[in-house]
Scaffold this active site. Structure first.
Site, PDB file in Angstrom:
ATOM      1  N   HIS A   7      32.236  18.225  61.558  1.00 53.25           N
ATOM      2  CA  HIS A   7      31.148  18.655  60.671  1.00 53.25           C
ATOM      3  C   HIS A   7      31.690  19.331  59.429  1.00 53.25           C
ATOM      4  O   HIS A   7      32.838  19.757  59.388  1.00 53.25           O
ATOM      5  CB  HIS A   7      30.163  19.596  61.381  1.00 53.25           C
ATOM      6  CG  HIS A   7      30.757  20.873  61.903  1.00 53.25           C
ATOM      7  ND1 HIS A   7      31.309  20.984  63.161  1.00 53.25           N
ATOM      8  CD2 HIS A   7      30.892  22.097  61.338  1.00 53.25           C
ATOM      9  CE1 HIS A   7      31.742  22.224  63.340  1.00 53.25           C
ATOM     10  NE2 HIS A   7      31.508  22.933  62.249  1.00 53.25           N
ATOM     11  N   HIS A  79      33.102  25.686  55.473  1.00 51.84           N
ATOM     12  CA  HIS A  79      34.284  25.178  56.175  1.00 51.84           C
ATOM     13  C   HIS A  79      34.101  23.728  56.595  1.00 51.84           C
ATOM     14  O   HIS A  79      32.989  23.192  56.532  1.00 51.84           O
ATOM     15  CB  HIS A  79      34.643  26.043  57.394  1.00 51.84           C
ATOM     16  CG  HIS A  79      33.639  26.029  58.517  1.00 51.84           C
ATOM     17  ND1 HIS A  79      32.614  26.923  58.626  1.00 51.84           N
ATOM     18  CD2 HIS A  79      33.519  25.211  59.592  1.00 51.84           C
ATOM     19  CE1 HIS A  79      31.912  26.675  59.723  1.00 51.84           C
ATOM     20  NE2 HIS A  79      32.435  25.637  60.331  1.00 51.84           N
ATOM     21  N   GLU A 130      38.199  24.578  60.563  1.00 52.08           N
ATOM     22  CA  GLU A 130      37.904  24.809  61.985  1.00 52.08           C
ATOM     23  C   GLU A 130      38.465  23.629  62.765  1.00 52.08           C
ATOM     24  O   GLU A 130      38.345  22.480  62.319  1.00 52.08           O
ATOM     25  CB  GLU A 130      36.374  24.892  62.181  1.00 52.08           C
ATOM     26  CG  GLU A 130      35.955  25.093  63.628  1.00 52.08           C
ATOM     27  CD  GLU A 130      34.425  25.192  63.794  1.00 52.08           C
ATOM     28  OE1 GLU A 130      33.685  24.752  62.887  1.00 52.08           O
ATOM     29  OE2 GLU A 130      33.989  25.694  64.830  1.00 52.08           O
TER      30      GLU A 130
HETATM   31 CO    CO Z   1      31.829  24.964  62.257  1.00 51.77          CO
END
Ligand code: CO
Length: 134
Positions: A7, A79, A130
């Site tokens: 994502h 992010h 991430e």
């Molecule tokens: Co995230």
């Protein structure tokens, strides 16, 4: 080490307004808002055929995205999350390579119920990264 883009997270000051944009202007499938008290965020998942967009807004005090919104009051990309086989192995290797893993390198359960780590943006092209178990 990394696989799919899981994502892209976008911090927004107004979650309802942001959700309406993706749903009504772009015709995207959006989830109901979900509270993630452990991460200090409320999140809406925008489901795309090949990945997700996560719209994040602060939840409670000391939200980790509050400082970002203070600097970027209109919001922005916060992010990106890539999938990897084993975040704990990744954390150990990256730490060895001199990359700062936030939170002292320990993985934490993320918004999808899987272990995640975050890499310091100063060590990664000014982007918060991430990593999540695939
Ligand atoms: Co995230």
């Amino acid at each position: 080490m990394i696989g799919n883009l899981n994502h892209v997270a976008i911090a927004v000051p107004d979650l309802d307004a942001a959700t309406a944009k993706y749903r009504d202007q772009l015709g995207a499938k959006v989830s109901a808002p979900q509270d993630e008290p452990d991460h200090g965020v409320r999140v809406v998942f925008v489901e795309l055929p090949n990945t997700k967009i996560e719209l994040l807004t602060p939840l409670g005090e000391n939200s980790p995205i509050q400082a970002f919104l203070d600097k970027n009051p209109d919001g922005g990309i916060h992010h990106m999350c890539f999938e990897t086989d084993d975040v704990d192995n990744a954390s150990a290797k990256l730490t060895e390579d001199g990359i700062r893993v936030l939170g002292g390198g320990a993985s934490k359960i993320g918004a999808h119920g899987k272990p995640v780590i975050f890499l310091h943006p100063k060590d990664f092209c000014a982007t918060l990264i991430e990593l999540e178990n695939a």
